[in-house]
Design a protein around this motif. Structure first.
Motif: not given
Length: 268
Positions: A124, A126, A145, A160-163, A169
């Protein structure tokens, strides 16, 4: 989510000879990198590792690689860090796109030449441009992410978190001490890695890197949430508590030129 508890070990063990056990316990020196393709600095790394089923690990590795085992056991890692000063060759660091947060899920591999490596199941990031470059140019499983990194006094939080709404996440929340700690044999095995194995261009390749040996500081995990990241990577840890938790302030890293593994059946 996990809560801080003492790490525990299982008694299960895959068959392994005494000679291979001794080899796994031997620290691996870095191999020289003659031609530098990329330079970067890894900062504020938090390593979480769990024992994993060796057969699950084996099916997730690229052709030409087998699980690299420690005392007959396989491990999966979740690593949070910030990358800075990304540069091409000996050039200056790239502005803006050369700094970003990253979270990866990784396994440990060995090829026919005996080289130990890392196999990334997910990475992941950003920053979109590094994601597109790494996926298109090297076949690495990067995804764009949302990642945050925050210090609160001595406590460090990564999220963390995906879009996408259903994207995996996770987070780690840890208290970092000032004292330097000596890594144990398992910690050395998991972090003394000087390259990665990946599938690209129709072949499995080995991509070497070199960096100074790690300096670790005390790291007490307060909470973590990793289940969706590991599940999305095709892994289920054998228990909730991590077997190894480490923090490293950072190291400069140089990557060499990827080379394909020899055809199956050839050792050199």
């Amino acid at each position: 989510m996990g809560e801080r508890q003492p790490a525990r070990r299982t008694t299960g063990r895959a068959p392994r000879t005494a000679a291979r056990d001794a080899e796994a316990l031997t620290p691996v020196p870095p191999r020289p990198v003659r031609h530098v393709l990329f330079r970067q600095f890894w900062r504020d790394l938090v390593f979480l590792h769990w024992e994993a089923d060796p057969f699950d690990v084996a099916r997730l590795l690229p052709p030409g690689c087998v699980p690299d085992l420690y005392r007959g056991r396989a491990y999966a890692g979740l690593v949070f860090f910030r990358m800075e000063d990304l540069a091409v060759g000996e050039g200056p660091p790239l502005p803006w796109i050369g700094a970003f947060n990253e979270v990866n899920v990784r396994l440990y591999s060995r090829d026919a030449l005996g080289r130990r490596g890392v196999v990334f199941r997910s990475l992941d990031c950003d920053r979109l441009l590094p994601v597109l470059t790494a996926r298109g140019g090297f076949g690495l499983p990067y995804r764009w992410s949302r990642i945050t990194r925050q210090w609160h006094g001595r406590r460090l939080l990564y999220r963390t978190r995906g879009r996408r709404a259903d994207a995996p996440g996770g987070h780690v929340w840890a208290e970092i001490g000032d004292e330097v700690i000596a890594p144990g044999p398992l910690d050395e095995f998991l972090t003394s890695r000087w390259g990665l194995h990946e599938r690209g261009w129709g072949r499995t390749y080995y991509w070497p890197n070199v960096h100074p040996r790690w300096t670790f500081r005390r790291c007490d995990p307060l909470s973590w949430d990793m289940s969706s990241l590991l599940s999305a990577a095709g892994l289920e840890p054998l228990r909730a508590q991590p077997d190894s938790v480490l923090y490293a302030p950072g190291v400069p890293v140089r990557f060499g030129v990827p080379t394909p593994l020899p055809p199956e059946g050839r050792q050199s």
